[in-house]
Design a protein around this motif. Sequence first.
Motif, mmCIF file in Angstrom:
data_model
loop_
_atom_site.group_PDB
_atom_site.id
_atom_site.type_symbol
_atom_site.label_atom_id
_atom_site.label_comp_id
_atom_site.label_asym_id
_atom_site.label_seq_id
_atom_site.Cartn_x
_atom_site.Cartn_y
_atom_site.Cartn_z
ATOM 1 N N ARG A 294 0.814 -1.215 0.000
ATOM 2 C CA ARG A 294 0.000 0.000 0.000
ATOM 3 C C ARG A 294 0.850 1.269 0.000
ATOM 4 O O ARG A 294 0.357 2.345 0.278
ATOM 5 C CB ARG A 294 -0.954 -0.009 1.199
ATOM 6 C CG ARG A 294 -2.190 -0.816 0.906
ATOM 7 C CD ARG A 294 -2.830 -1.411 2.138
ATOM 8 N NE ARG A 294 -3.870 -2.359 1.753
ATOM 9 C CZ ARG A 294 -3.623 -3.615 1.352
ATOM 10 N NH1 ARG A 294 -2.375 -4.055 1.318
ATOM 11 N NH2 ARG A 294 -4.616 -4.415 0.995
ATOM 12 N N ASN A 295 2.114 1.134 -0.299
ATOM 13 C CA ASN A 295 3.039 2.272 -0.418
ATOM 14 C C ASN A 295 3.094 3.141 0.841
ATOM 15 O O ASN A 295 3.127 4.374 0.752
ATOM 16 C CB ASN A 295 2.661 3.146 -1.606
ATOM 17 C CG ASN A 295 2.635 2.365 -2.901
ATOM 18 O OD1 ASN A 295 3.648 1.809 -3.316
ATOM 19 N ND2 ASN A 295 1.468 2.264 -3.516
ATOM 20 N N SER B 68 1.036 7.395 3.307
ATOM 21 C CA SER B 68 1.395 6.593 2.139
ATOM 22 C C SER B 68 1.435 7.504 0.916
ATOM 23 O O SER B 68 0.908 8.618 0.916
ATOM 24 C CB SER B 68 0.401 5.460 1.942
ATOM 25 O OG SER B 68 -0.883 5.973 1.737
ATOM 26 N N ARG B 69 2.096 6.981 -0.113
ATOM 27 C CA ARG B 69 2.241 7.773 -1.332
ATOM 28 C C ARG B 69 1.923 6.894 -2.527
ATOM 29 O O ARG B 69 2.583 5.869 -2.733
ATOM 30 C CB ARG B 69 3.692 8.280 -1.399
ATOM 31 C CG ARG B 69 3.985 9.107 -2.607
ATOM 32 C CD ARG B 69 5.447 9.521 -2.637
ATOM 33 N NE ARG B 69 5.712 10.189 -3.894
ATOM 34 C CZ ARG B 69 6.653 11.087 -4.096
ATOM 35 N NH1 ARG B 69 7.457 11.414 -3.127
ATOM 36 N NH2 ARG B 69 6.822 11.654 -5.268
ATOM 37 N N SER B 70 0.882 7.271 -3.266
ATOM 38 C CA SER B 70 0.590 6.513 -4.488
ATOM 39 C C SER B 70 -0.259 7.343 -5.440
ATOM 40 O O SER B 70 -0.978 8.259 -5.020
ATOM 41 C CB SER B 70 -0.116 5.197 -4.159
ATOM 42 O OG SER B 70 -1.374 5.440 -3.616
ATOM 43 N N ASN B 71 -0.172 7.012 -6.706
ATOM 44 C CA ASN B 71 -0.944 7.683 -7.766
ATOM 45 C C ASN B 71 -0.870 9.204 -7.698
ATOM 46 O O ASN B 71 -1.876 9.897 -7.877
ATOM 47 C CB ASN B 71 -2.417 7.264 -7.715
ATOM 48 C CG ASN B 71 -2.574 5.765 -7.835
ATOM 49 O OD1 ASN B 71 -1.839 5.125 -8.591
ATOM 50 N ND2 ASN B 71 -3.488 5.197 -7.059
#
Lengths: 185, 134
Positions: free
Chosen positions: A18-19, A92-95
């Motif tokens: 899940r970053n 978290s970091r994503s997209n």
Amino acid sequence: MAKETSEALEIHQFMNDRNVVMSFMGELTHQVTTSLLKNLKMDMSMANVGVLTQKRLYGIIVECLDNISKHWIANDIEKVMGRASPPIFMLSRSNGFYYIITGNHIPSDQIETLIKKIELVNSLDKKGLQEFYRQTLAKESPLDRDNAGLGIIDIALKSGNKLEYEFRPVTENISFYVIQARIQI
Amino acid sequence: MNALLIDPSEFSPKVILDPTKNLFELSGESRPENTSKFYIPIIQWLEQYQSVLYWEKDKFGHSAPKVFEFKFDYFNSTSAKFIMDVLMQLDKMAQEGYPIKAKWYFDKRDEDMKESGEEFSKLLKKLPIEFIEI
């Protein structure tokens, strides 16, 4: 392999998928917050995040962590649940977004007020939020100082996105409250 | 009147309130562990300082210009309420006719810090605030 070690691997795998860039579960004292923020500053400067986004993310995290330490009802939780159940913070970091999530127990009778506050800030655009911020700043009396008022508006302003939230009843009087803010990188 | 000087920490701002040197500054990061404990002495100092200004004006017929500088990197929402109180206190002095102004510094990449200063200034009656990009 011991059960505990394989569980730790699973938890790590779960977070990795899940970053999650940072997570903490435990008592969020001012000292802990300061240390988390120090790490965050280093991570952000390494991750090539623009200065304004860095400052906004920093501000959101401060307000989220402050909110937990203000509203955390450690003793009540321990009495009701028979064990400690500390709050959680996750980044978290994503997209192309940073996601800031906090979760903590609250007395269920606070849910209605909290939903009203969150829904109100979610209904406002930037101008509306600034106006609301100003009104709150002007009217807040010294006695209200520790109540979340400005904090949630500040989070919404800095995030530029709607806040997501969820309440899960734990006992008749206590619920687990999760709030998520996100900010575009 | 004695100066009020507070060294900065990782989470609390530097404070210089020094009438002898005519220097007045709040700078750095503000998210103290106990916000009221940090800011109340500053606000009380300013309340006292107003009577010094009164005395100065009474004795010399005028009061020398004072500039209060705000150079924040970051402040949390709890600090915002107290910074508002500090500005309100200065605004009271300005309304009394003392030549007081504020300078609000902001990083040119940080439009939010500028906007926060502008939000504060909308709640003030008389205190002039100069915005300075750094």
